[in-house]
Every structure is written in C-alpha cells, then in structure tokens.
Design a protein around this motif. Structure first.
Motif, PDB file in Angstrom:
ATOM      1  N   ASP A 191       0.813  -1.213   0.000  1.00  0.00           N
ATOM      2  CA  ASP A 191       0.000   0.000   0.000  1.00  0.00           C
ATOM      3  C   ASP A 191       0.849   1.266   0.000  1.00  0.00           C
ATOM      4  O   ASP A 191       1.889   1.323   0.639  1.00  0.00           O
ATOM      5  CB  ASP A 191      -0.878   0.067   1.259  1.00  0.00           C
ATOM      6  N   THR A 211     -12.942   8.405   8.960  1.00  0.00           N
ATOM      7  CA  THR A 211     -13.103   6.978   8.715  1.00  0.00           C
ATOM      8  C   THR A 211     -11.836   6.364   8.144  1.00  0.00           C
ATOM      9  O   THR A 211     -11.161   6.957   7.321  1.00  0.00           O
ATOM     10  CB  THR A 211     -14.245   6.717   7.713  1.00  0.00           C
ATOM     11  N   GLY A 212     -11.525   5.180   8.597  1.00  0.00           N
ATOM     12  CA  GLY A 212     -10.544   4.271   8.023  1.00  0.00           C
ATOM     13  C   GLY A 212      -9.221   4.817   7.568  1.00  0.00           C
ATOM     14  O   GLY A 212      -8.785   5.879   7.972  1.00  0.00           O
ATOM     15  N   GLN A 213      -8.607   4.021   6.722  1.00  0.00           N
ATOM     16  CA  GLN A 213      -7.291   4.324   6.184  1.00  0.00           C
ATOM     17  C   GLN A 213      -7.407   5.188   4.942  1.00  0.00           C
ATOM     18  O   GLN A 213      -8.495   5.423   4.442  1.00  0.00           O
ATOM     19  CB  GLN A 213      -6.582   3.022   5.828  1.00  0.00           C
ATOM     20  N   ARG A 252      -5.660   4.571   1.660  1.00  0.00           N
ATOM     21  CA  ARG A 252      -4.785   3.817   0.769  1.00  0.00           C
ATOM     22  C   ARG A 252      -4.959   4.345  -0.649  1.00  0.00           C
ATOM     23  O   ARG A 252      -5.938   4.051  -1.316  1.00  0.00           O
ATOM     24  CB  ARG A 252      -5.108   2.326   0.866  1.00  0.00           C
ATOM     25  N   ASP A 258      -2.899  -4.913  -5.589  1.00  0.00           N
ATOM     26  CA  ASP A 258      -4.036  -5.738  -5.148  1.00  0.00           C
ATOM     27  C   ASP A 258      -3.785  -7.234  -5.311  1.00  0.00           C
ATOM     28  O   ASP A 258      -2.751  -7.670  -5.800  1.00  0.00           O
ATOM     29  CB  ASP A 258      -5.335  -5.293  -5.829  1.00  0.00           C
ATOM     30  N   THR A 260      -4.591  -0.762  -7.791  1.00  0.00           N
ATOM     31  CA  THR A 260      -5.889  -0.182  -7.481  1.00  0.00           C
ATOM     32  C   THR A 260      -5.681   1.213  -6.896  1.00  0.00           C
ATOM     33  O   THR A 260      -4.879   1.399  -5.978  1.00  0.00           O
ATOM     34  CB  THR A 260      -6.667  -1.061  -6.479  1.00  0.00           C
ATOM     35  N   ASN A 301      -7.404   4.306  -4.837  1.00  0.00           N
ATOM     36  CA  ASN A 301      -8.475   4.543  -3.861  1.00  0.00           C
ATOM     37  C   ASN A 301      -9.107   3.230  -3.395  1.00  0.00           C
ATOM     38  O   ASN A 301     -10.312   3.027  -3.459  1.00  0.00           O
ATOM     39  CB  ASN A 301      -9.537   5.492  -4.432  1.00  0.00           C
ATOM     40  N   TRP A 302      -8.264   2.345  -2.914  1.00  0.00           N
ATOM     41  CA  TRP A 302      -8.675   1.026  -2.419  1.00  0.00           C
ATOM     42  C   TRP A 302      -9.827   1.171  -1.427  1.00  0.00           C
ATOM     43  O   TRP A 302      -9.784   2.004  -0.534  1.00  0.00           O
ATOM     44  CB  TRP A 302      -7.484   0.357  -1.749  1.00  0.00           C
ATOM     45  N   ALA A 303     -10.836   0.357  -1.589  1.00  0.00           N
ATOM     46  CA  ALA A 303     -11.996   0.302  -0.690  1.00  0.00           C
ATOM     47  C   ALA A 303     -12.668   1.667  -0.526  1.00  0.00           C
ATOM     48  O   ALA A 303     -13.253   1.949   0.510  1.00  0.00           O
ATOM     49  CB  ALA A 303     -11.608  -0.280   0.670  1.00  0.00           C
ATOM     50  N   SER A 304     -12.541   2.523  -1.541  1.00  0.00           N
ATOM     51  CA  SER A 304     -13.111   3.878  -1.485  1.00  0.00           C
ATOM     52  C   SER A 304     -12.687   4.610  -0.215  1.00  0.00           C
ATOM     53  O   SER A 304     -13.471   5.306   0.426  1.00  0.00           O
ATOM     54  CB  SER A 304     -14.635   3.825  -1.589  1.00  0.00           C
ATOM     55  N   ASP A 305     -11.407   4.467   0.134  1.00  0.00           N
ATOM     56  CA  ASP A 305     -10.870   5.119   1.336  1.00  0.00           C
ATOM     57  C   ASP A 305     -10.996   6.636   1.288  1.00  0.00           C
ATOM     58  O   ASP A 305     -11.051   7.287   2.318  1.00  0.00           O
ATOM     59  CB  ASP A 305      -9.401   4.746   1.532  1.00  0.00           C
TER      60      ASP A 305
END
Length: 169
Positions: free
Chosen positions: A85, A98-100, A102, A107, A113, A115-119
C-alpha cells in the motif's frame, strides 16, 4: 573546526561533515522497542552501492517521513517500494475520520488499485488527458464495445427516422 562534546545525556558532534567508514548506522533506543529481537539498522550502505533505510525491516513499526521530500536526485531513476500500500493522508483535508487512506494498492489480482476500498470518500479526480491503450471496463462492461454498439444503434435509428420522415412528406 570539528569537535565531539559530551554534555549530560547528549553527544554533540560539530563540524561541516561527518564521515562514517562503516556499512551500518544503527539507531537503537531499547525503551522504544516493541520487541528485543534483532538489530536496528537505520541506514545501510547496501550491496549494489545503494542506501537502504530500515534494512531487513529491522524496525517493525516501519519508517515515517514527516514533511516535504525532494526527489530531484531521482531524475531518470526509479522509486522502488516493497510493500502493498501507498497511504497518502492529510488530516486537515479529511471530511471524516473513517478508516485508512490507501491511495495505491498492489491488489490481490496483481493489479494496481487507486483509492482502495473507497478510502477517499471524495473519489478520484484526474486533471488533463487520459490515454488508455487497452480496454476500459466500467461495472463489468467494455466501454469501447458498448460505445461501438451504441454508435451502430444510433446509425440504424437515424436511417429509420429518415425513412419515416420521407413517408410523412
């Protein structure tokens, strides 16, 4: 003039340059270790005449770089990162906590990828031209094939409309 001074808990090295004739520079504060295992090699004059930070991942917490980093010396060279990452974060610009964050992720399908997981809840913006020499897939659909199909349908519809207009006149 150069000098080495001992001042209580401080060792002060004065001079214009410091030259160490060694392969490893170890920074080790036992009170800050998460485990007592292994060395703590901060800088290593590595094989291949490279400078390596955190050699052999000796610092389990990783490496942080705070502030600006100039990469002018890298012109024409590569930046090599061995990890999954790239995290890019600015607390001042966050809309929520919220969250990380990345930004880039190597991947599980050996892809890259963004904007992994719509960070980044604000999404991704690309300014300037975008060139894609191969296929663009959106929601599982080949966009070029879809556009070609739609263009064929539009051409057919225009032909039908023209034929209907000719009958009405």
């Amino acid at each position: 003039m150069s000098d080495i001074k001992f001042d209580g808990d401080w060792v002060i090295v004065e001079g214009n340059w410091t030259k160490l004739r060694t392969m490893d520079l170890m920074l080790d504060a036992p009170s800050r270790r998460s485990s007592n295992a292994g060395y703590r090699r901060a800088l290593v004059h590595d094989y291949g005449d490279k400078l390596t930070l955190n050699y052999n991942r000796d610092y389990p917490g990783g490496v942080n770089i705070l502030g600006s980093v100039s990469v002018e010396a890298l012109a024409g060279h590569q930046i090599v990162m061995n990890g999954e990452d790239v995290v890019l974060d600015s607390a001042a610009r966050r809309k929520n906590a919220t969250g990380q964050r990345r930004a880039l992720v190597h991947d599980f399908n050996d892809g890259l990828t963004i904007n992994w997981a719509s960070d980044y809840p604000g999404g991704v913006t690309i300014n300037g031209n975008v060139t894609m020499p191969t296929k663009l897939t959106v929601a599982g659909k080949d966009v070029a094939a879809l556009l070609t199909s739609m263009q064929t349908e539009i051409t057919n519809l225009k032909t039908k409309v023209a034929a209907l207009e000719a009958k009405v006149k």
